[in-house]
Design a protein around this motif. Structure first.
Motif, PDB file in Angstrom:
ATOM      1  N   LEU A  25       0.815  -1.218   0.000  1.00 52.93           N
ATOM      2  CA  LEU A  25       0.000   0.000   0.000  1.00 52.93           C
ATOM      3  C   LEU A  25       0.852   1.273   0.000  1.00 52.93           C
ATOM      4  N   VAL A  26       1.862   1.330   0.867  1.00 50.56           N
ATOM      5  CA  VAL A  26       2.614   2.585   0.998  1.00 50.56           C
ATOM      6  C   VAL A  26       3.699   2.736  -0.053  1.00 50.56           C
ATOM      7  N   SER A  27       4.285   1.646  -0.510  1.00 43.91           N
ATOM      8  CA  SER A  27       5.396   1.762  -1.462  1.00 43.91           C
ATOM      9  C   SER A  27       4.927   2.154  -2.854  1.00 43.91           C
ATOM     10  N   LYS A  28       3.698   1.885  -3.192  1.00 44.65           N
ATOM     11  CA  LYS A  28       3.175   2.202  -4.518  1.00 44.65           C
ATOM     12  C   LYS A  28       2.677   3.638  -4.632  1.00 44.65           C
ATOM     13  N   ARG A  29       2.617   4.351  -3.526  1.00 40.57           N
ATOM     14  CA  ARG A  29       2.079   5.716  -3.542  1.00 40.57           C
ATOM     15  C   ARG A  29       3.159   6.716  -3.942  1.00 40.57           C
ATOM     16  N   ASP A  30       2.746   7.751  -4.648  1.00 48.72           N
ATOM     17  CA  ASP A  30       3.669   8.825  -5.014  1.00 48.72           C
ATOM     18  C   ASP A  30       4.078   9.595  -3.766  1.00 48.72           C
ATOM     19  N   ASP A  31       5.259  10.211  -3.824  1.00 42.93           N
ATOM     20  CA  ASP A  31       5.742  10.994  -2.689  1.00 42.93           C
ATOM     21  C   ASP A  31       4.946  12.275  -2.477  1.00 42.93           C
ATOM     22  N   ASN A  32       4.196  12.696  -3.484  1.00 42.18           N
ATOM     23  CA  ASN A  32       3.470  13.963  -3.363  1.00 42.18           C
ATOM     24  C   ASN A  32       2.025  13.788  -2.895  1.00 42.18           C
ATOM     25  N   TYR A  52       2.289   7.120   7.637  1.00 39.63           N
ATOM     26  CA  TYR A  52       3.661   6.728   7.323  1.00 39.63           C
ATOM     27  C   TYR A  52       4.478   7.921   6.841  1.00 39.63           C
ATOM     28  N   ARG A  53       5.787   7.741   6.906  1.00 40.50           N
ATOM     29  CA  ARG A  53       6.745   8.674   6.305  1.00 40.50           C
ATOM     30  C   ARG A  53       7.777   7.835   5.575  1.00 40.50           C
ATOM     31  N   HIS A  54       8.231   8.354   4.467  1.00 42.00           N
ATOM     32  CA  HIS A  54       9.230   7.677   3.645  1.00 42.00           C
ATOM     33  C   HIS A  54      10.494   8.519   3.654  1.00 42.00           C
ATOM     34  N   TYR A  55      11.580   7.942   4.151  1.00 36.10           N
ATOM     35  CA  TYR A  55      12.880   8.613   4.186  1.00 36.10           C
ATOM     36  C   TYR A  55      13.870   7.745   3.409  1.00 36.10           C
ATOM     37  N   ALA A  56      14.371   8.248   2.311  1.00 37.26           N
ATOM     38  CA  ALA A  56      15.333   7.512   1.471  1.00 37.26           C
ATOM     39  C   ALA A  56      14.780   6.122   1.170  1.00 37.26           C
ATOM     40  N   THR A  57      15.373   5.080   1.737  1.00 39.31           N
ATOM     41  CA  THR A  57      14.916   3.713   1.473  1.00 39.31           C
ATOM     42  C   THR A  57      14.112   3.136   2.627  1.00 39.31           C
ATOM     43  N   LEU A  58      13.847   3.943   3.642  1.00 37.94           N
ATOM     44  CA  LEU A  58      13.150   3.455   4.830  1.00 37.94           C
ATOM     45  C   LEU A  58      11.721   3.984   4.889  1.00 37.94           C
ATOM     46  N   VAL A  91      21.316   7.335  10.343  1.00 40.63           N
ATOM     47  CA  VAL A  91      20.726   5.999  10.438  1.00 40.63           C
ATOM     48  C   VAL A  91      20.529   5.392   9.054  1.00 40.63           C
ATOM     49  N   CYS A  92      20.762   4.092   8.974  1.00 41.50           N
ATOM     50  CA  CYS A  92      20.538   3.348   7.727  1.00 41.50           C
ATOM     51  C   CYS A  92      19.934   1.996   8.077  1.00 41.50           C
ATOM     52  N   GLU A  93      19.638   1.214   7.048  1.00 40.94           N
ATOM     53  CA  GLU A  93      19.024  -0.088   7.254  1.00 40.94           C
ATOM     54  C   GLU A  93      19.872  -0.984   8.149  1.00 40.94           C
ATOM     55  N   LEU A  94      21.186  -0.936   7.972  1.00 44.75           N
ATOM     56  CA  LEU A  94      22.073  -1.783   8.767  1.00 44.75           C
ATOM     57  C   LEU A  94      21.964  -1.470  10.252  1.00 44.75           C
ATOM     58  N   ASP A  95      21.825  -0.192  10.588  1.00 43.76           N
ATOM     59  CA  ASP A  95      21.656   0.176  11.992  1.00 43.76           C
ATOM     60  C   ASP A  95      20.392  -0.458  12.556  1.00 43.76           C
ATOM     61  N   LEU A  96      19.321  -0.406  11.797  1.00 44.57           N
ATOM     62  CA  LEU A  96      18.052  -0.958  12.263  1.00 44.57           C
ATOM     63  C   LEU A  96      18.119  -2.478  12.390  1.00 44.57           C
ATOM     64  N   ILE A  97      18.858  -3.125  11.512  1.00 41.98           N
ATOM     65  CA  ILE A  97      18.968  -4.585  11.537  1.00 41.98           C
ATOM     66  C   ILE A  97      19.881  -5.050  12.661  1.00 41.98           C
ATOM     67  N   PHE A  98      21.073  -4.465  12.756  1.00 40.75           N
ATOM     68  CA  PHE A  98      22.048  -4.931  13.729  1.00 40.75           C
ATOM     69  C   PHE A  98      21.815  -4.396  15.137  1.00 40.75           C
ATOM     70  N   HIS A  99      20.987  -3.380  15.276  1.00 42.57           N
ATOM     71  CA  HIS A  99      20.732  -2.787  16.585  1.00 42.57           C
ATOM     72  C   HIS A  99      19.243  -2.730  16.883  1.00 42.57           C
ATOM     73  N   VAL A 100      18.537  -3.797  16.559  1.00 46.75           N
ATOM     74  CA  VAL A 100      17.086  -3.795  16.745  1.00 46.75           C
ATOM     75  C   VAL A 100      16.728  -3.568  18.214  1.00 46.75           C
ATOM     76  N   ASP A 101      17.559  -4.062  19.137  1.00 48.36           N
ATOM     77  CA  ASP A 101      17.285  -3.841  20.555  1.00 48.36           C
ATOM     78  C   ASP A 101      17.364  -2.359  20.913  1.00 48.36           C
ATOM     79  N   LYS A 102      18.330  -1.659  20.351  1.00 52.70           N
ATOM     80  CA  LYS A 102      18.468  -0.226  20.612  1.00 52.70           C
ATOM     81  C   LYS A 102      17.313   0.559  19.971  1.00 52.70           C
ATOM     82  N   VAL A 103      16.895   0.147  18.785  1.00 56.61           N
ATOM     83  CA  VAL A 103      15.759   0.790  18.121  1.00 56.61           C
ATOM     84  C   VAL A 103      14.500   0.620  18.969  1.00 56.61           C
ATOM     85  N   HIS A 104      14.292  -0.594  19.483  1.00 57.36           N
ATOM     86  CA  HIS A 104      13.136  -0.832  20.352  1.00 57.36           C
ATOM     87  C   HIS A 104      13.232   0.006  21.623  1.00 57.36           C
TER      88      HIS A 104
END
Length: 179
Positions: A25-32, A52-58, A91-104
């Motif tokens: 649903l969210v990935s198919k929507r235009d940014d505008n 939702y908010r879309h930042y770069a690839t997140l 922040v990037c995807e790797l931070d979210l993956i490798f530090h999921v405990d810190k993100v939580h």
């Protein structure tokens, strides 16, 4: 025991279906276009909204009931993302993956039990730093993910490596077929 395993599998399958539908649903929507969507059948129907908010690839997506303020939730997402950015230094995807405990932990500093606890980024970052100092003083493997992310971020690789050597550890990377 078998029924409990089946129930767990069914719950996991439903979670994955919700994630797939939400991403679709969210990935198919235009940014505008606006960042609010009425909830689909999988997330409780029209009484719920995806904000939702879309930042770069997140994508950061909150599912809220109809009594919540859309703009308030967008502001909450902004605070959460800016706090992640401060804590992880870009922040990037790797931070979210490798530090999921810190993100939580960061998310729990902002929201707990559906209630917004804190929106002051400086206060949230201060609490995260206290938690990090406590973890470091306890030692153990808590620093290993940070070192791994830093090493990967600092690599400038023209192609995927086939052998990775880190100290005494040698990792052979299998050949991956392109998508």
């Amino acid at each position: 025991m078998f029924d409990a395993a089946n129930a767990r599998k069914a719950a996991e399958d439903m979670q994955q279906q919700i994630i797939r539908e939400t991403f679709h649903l969210v990935s198919k929507r235009d940014d505008n276009v606006c960042n609010f969507l009425e909830g689909g059948s999988l997330i409780g129907g029209s009484d719920y909204k995806l904000i939702y908010r879309h930042y770069a690839t997140l994508y950061f997506v909150f599912c809220v009931d109809s009594s919540e303020s859309e703009l308030g939730i967008l502001d909450l997402i902004q605070v959460f993302v800016e706090t992640l950015d401060k804590c992880f230094e870009n922040v990037c995807e790797l931070d979210l993956i490798f530090h999921v405990d810190k993100v939580h932990y960061i998310l729990q500093e902002v929201v707990m039990g559906g209630m917004v606890l804190e929106t002051n980024m400086n206060e949230i970052v201060a609490q995260v730093e206290v938690q990090s100092r406590m973890e470091k003083s306890e030692g153990g493997l808590s620093a290993a993910p940070a070192r791994a992310v830093s090493a990967v971020k600092n690599m400038n690789l023209p192609e995927i490596p086939r052998n990775i050597n880190i100290g005494d550890i040698n990792i052979k990377v299998p050949s991956l077929s392109p998508f």
